[in-house]
Motif scaffolding. Sequence first.
Motif, short mmCIF file in Angstrom:
data_model
loop_
_atom_site.label_atom_id
_atom_site.label_comp_id
_atom_site.label_asym_id
_atom_site.label_seq_id
_atom_site.Cartn_x
_atom_site.Cartn_y
_atom_site.Cartn_z
N PRO A 67 31.47 89.31 28.09
CA PRO A 67 31.96 88.71 26.83
C PRO A 67 33.47 88.86 26.62
CG PRO A 67 29.97 89.96 26.43
CD PRO A 67 30.39 90.27 27.83
N ILE A 68 34.09 89.83 27.25
CA ILE A 68 35.54 89.99 27.10
C ILE A 68 36.27 89.47 28.34
CG2 ILE A 68 37.41 91.70 26.94
CD1 ILE A 68 35.59 93.33 25.10
N SER A 69 35.85 89.88 29.52
CA SER A 69 36.55 89.50 30.75
C SER A 69 36.63 87.99 30.94
CB SER A 69 35.83 90.11 31.96
OG SER A 69 35.80 91.50 31.87
N SER A 70 35.65 87.26 30.46
CA SER A 70 35.61 85.80 30.66
C SER A 70 36.77 85.07 30.02
CB SER A 70 34.31 85.24 30.10
OG SER A 70 33.22 85.83 30.76
N PHE A 71 37.35 85.64 29.00
CA PHE A 71 38.46 84.98 28.31
C PHE A 71 39.81 85.20 28.98
CE2 PHE A 71 35.20 85.24 25.08
CZ PHE A 71 35.30 84.01 24.43
N PHE A 72 39.85 86.02 30.03
CA PHE A 72 41.13 86.37 30.64
C PHE A 72 41.35 85.79 32.02
CE2 PHE A 72 40.53 89.37 27.27
CZ PHE A 72 41.81 89.51 26.74
N ALA A 73 40.43 84.99 32.50
CA ALA A 73 40.62 84.28 33.77
C ALA A 73 40.77 82.80 33.45
CB ALA A 73 39.43 84.51 34.70
N VAL A 74 41.73 82.14 34.06
CA VAL A 74 42.01 80.74 33.76
C VAL A 74 40.78 79.88 33.98
CG1 VAL A 74 43.40 78.73 34.44
CG2 VAL A 74 44.47 80.97 34.23
N TYR A 75 40.11 80.08 35.11
CA TYR A 75 38.94 79.25 35.44
C TYR A 75 37.84 79.42 34.41
CZ TYR A 75 34.76 77.65 37.82
OH TYR A 75 33.58 77.01 38.12
N THR A 76 37.50 80.67 34.08
CA THR A 76 36.39 80.87 33.14
C THR A 76 36.77 80.46 31.72
OG1 THR A 76 37.00 83.21 32.90
CG2 THR A 76 35.25 82.69 34.46
N LEU A 77 38.01 80.70 31.31
CA LEU A 77 38.43 80.27 29.98
C LEU A 77 38.34 78.75 29.87
CD1 LEU A 77 39.54 80.97 27.17
CD2 LEU A 77 41.83 80.78 28.14
N ASP A 78 38.81 78.06 30.89
CA ASP A 78 38.73 76.59 30.90
C ASP A 78 37.27 76.14 30.82
OD1 ASP A 78 40.24 73.97 31.40
OD2 ASP A 78 38.68 73.92 32.95
N TYR A 79 36.41 76.76 31.62
CA TYR A 79 34.98 76.40 31.60
C TYR A 79 34.36 76.65 30.22
CZ TYR A 79 30.00 76.54 32.38
OH TYR A 79 28.66 76.33 32.25
N LEU A 80 34.65 77.81 29.65
CA LEU A 80 34.07 78.15 28.35
C LEU A 80 34.51 77.20 27.25
CD1 LEU A 80 34.36 82.05 28.43
CD2 LEU A 80 32.27 80.69 28.64
N LEU A 81 35.78 76.88 27.23
CA LEU A 81 36.28 76.00 26.17
C LEU A 81 35.81 74.55 26.37
CD1 LEU A 81 39.90 77.41 25.73
CD2 LEU A 81 37.88 77.83 24.31
N LYS A 82 35.71 74.13 27.62
CA LYS A 82 35.24 72.78 27.89
C LYS A 82 33.75 72.64 27.57
CE LYS A 82 36.26 71.37 31.96
NZ LYS A 82 36.27 71.09 33.40
N ASN A 83 32.99 73.69 27.78
CA ASN A 83 31.53 73.63 27.63
C ASN A 83 31.02 74.54 26.51
OD1 ASN A 83 30.90 71.95 30.08
ND2 ASN A 83 32.05 73.62 31.00
N LYS A 84 31.81 74.72 25.48
CA LYS A 84 31.46 75.67 24.42
C LYS A 84 30.16 75.34 23.70
CE LYS A 84 34.36 73.41 21.02
NZ LYS A 84 35.60 73.49 20.28
N ASP A 85 29.69 74.10 23.79
CA ASP A 85 28.46 73.72 23.10
C ASP A 85 27.21 73.92 23.94
OD1 ASP A 85 29.83 73.01 20.75
OD2 ASP A 85 30.35 71.06 21.62
N LEU A 86 27.37 74.37 25.19
CA LEU A 86 26.19 74.66 26.01
C LEU A 86 25.45 75.88 25.48
CD1 LEU A 86 27.53 74.16 29.66
CD2 LEU A 86 26.04 72.64 28.37
N ASP A 87 24.23 76.06 25.93
CA ASP A 87 23.45 77.21 25.48
C ASP A 87 24.00 78.51 26.06
OD1 ASP A 87 21.21 77.96 27.90
OD2 ASP A 87 22.21 76.00 28.00
#
Length: 129
Positions: free
Chosen positions: A95-115
């Motif tokens: 839950p914390i580390s994911s926001f600090f890598a460019v790839y995962t941050l991009d994925y999370l923000l692009k797909n924030k409405d997924l389950d």
Amino acid sequence: MEYILLVVLIGLLGLFLSEMYRQVTKLNTVRRLIDTYEHDTENPKVIDEMYAFCLKDRKLKKVMAKYNPTKKDFDMIYHKLLMYGNFRKINRFVPISSFFAVYTLDYLLKNKDLDAYTLTKRTMNFFNI
């Protein structure tokens, strides 16, 4: 010719040192946040600190500019990741580390409405957890 090569070498050294400084700063921030909030997951300060760092970091702020997320978006994603990824593996806490890598941050923000399961599984795969 030797002067040009020396200038290029010094430039590359400067670039290398600045990138290493950025990486060390990022890793220290992530480690501090994990140590502080791993057992205090509902503390709203974690969202504020992650959001502020992402706006400041030279690579992460490009992703932030692309999606213009709010702290509310960060909070929603963070709580989705907590549902299935609320555990620590060495220096990774999804839950914390994911926001600090460019790839995962991009994925999370692009797909924030997924389950929650899909988001967490993808970020865990990125970190080989």
